[in-house]
Design a protein around this motif. Structure first.
Motif, mmCIF file in Angstrom:
data_model
loop_
_atom_site.group_PDB
_atom_site.id
_atom_site.type_symbol
_atom_site.label_atom_id
_atom_site.label_comp_id
_atom_site.label_asym_id
_atom_site.label_seq_id
_atom_site.Cartn_x
_atom_site.Cartn_y
_atom_site.Cartn_z
ATOM 1 N N GLY A 190 -14.851 -46.093 -88.576
ATOM 2 C CA GLY A 190 -13.725 -46.682 -88.500
ATOM 3 C C GLY A 190 -13.614 -47.929 -87.840
ATOM 4 N N LYS A 191 -12.539 -48.214 -86.657
ATOM 5 C CA LYS A 191 -12.500 -49.256 -86.371
ATOM 6 C C LYS A 191 -13.635 -49.545 -84.809
ATOM 7 C CE LYS A 191 -9.002 -51.983 -83.393
ATOM 8 N NZ LYS A 191 -7.909 -51.840 -82.393
ATOM 9 N N ASN B 136 -11.069 -39.684 -82.970
ATOM 10 C CA ASN B 136 -10.597 -40.284 -83.364
ATOM 11 C C ASN B 136 -10.838 -41.828 -83.626
ATOM 12 O OD1 ASN B 136 -8.236 -42.523 -83.097
ATOM 13 N ND2 ASN B 136 -6.573 -41.745 -81.788
ATOM 14 N N ASN C 71 -9.783 -45.234 -83.971
ATOM 15 C CA ASN C 71 -8.852 -46.099 -83.922
ATOM 16 C C ASN C 71 -9.107 -46.237 -82.141
ATOM 17 O OD1 ASN C 71 -7.553 -46.110 -86.266
ATOM 18 N ND2 ASN C 71 -7.142 -44.327 -85.445
#
Length: 193
Positions: free
Chosen positions: A60-61, A87, A89
């Motif tokens: 992910g980011k 998470n 993000n």
């Protein structure tokens, strides 16, 4: 019937010489000085370190490594972060400290862990750093403490109450105590019940 005397002869904690005496018929007799192999320390960690692997990576980011879906670790973006949410993000978590090499990938750090009840012990070496960092995450309280004394030794307290290390303890309920000491490289020698 044996008496051993250990003398440190070098810089390392394992650099010692062991002298042996034997008690026979009420008399203590010197045997010799070549008994280092008979004087051993017990295992210094009463748990097994597990190495984090690629199957635990979350892309992910802001990628991180999932430690059994209970805590998430990453050393990318210039800092070591511990997160409690899966998470990718968001880059920040509940604990952060800088790393020496800011341009590292998720594969570059060496990450080991051990689960002891509510406690997740982390052994992390960011890319090209000389020393491991030792962190304890309390899953119940969602807090992280850095405890580098775990490197030398860490013993489990009875009845799964927590851990004890050379200069303090950390209990499952979150009680933490570190005693001021200038001593280093302290090892666990024995337990008296």
């Amino acid at each position: 019937p044996n008496l051993y005397m250990k003398f440190r002869v070098g810089a390392g904690v394992d650099d010692f010489k062991a002298f042996k005496w034997v008690m026979k018929d009420g008399v203590l007799s010197y045997v010799g000085n070549r008994f280092d192999h008979e004087v051993k320390y017990p295992p210094q960690h009463e748990f097994e370190w597990k190495r984090a692997h690629r199957d635990q990576h979350r892309k992910g980011k802001h990628p991180h490594i999932s430690i059994e879906d209970r805590v998430f670790v990453e050393t990318v973006g210039g800092d070591l972060d511990i997160k409690i949410e899966d998470n990718t993000n968001v880059g920040k978590g509940i604990y952060s400290e800088p790393v020496e090499h800011k341009d590292q990938t998720l594969d570059d750090a060496e990450i080991f862990y051990a689960i002891v009840g509510n406690l997740i012990l982390l052994k992390i070496r960011p890319y090209q750093e000389d020393k491991f960092r030792y962190l304890v995450f309390n899953d119940k309280l969602k807090e992280v403490r850095r405890i580098d004394a775990i490197e030398d030794s860490c013993v489990l307290l009875p009845d799964d109450q927590g851990i004890i290390f050379s200069n303090g303890y950390y209990l499952q309920l979150g009680e933490f105590k570190q005693f001021p000491s200038s001593l280093s490289q302290m090892l666990f020698e024995r337990r008296i019940k």
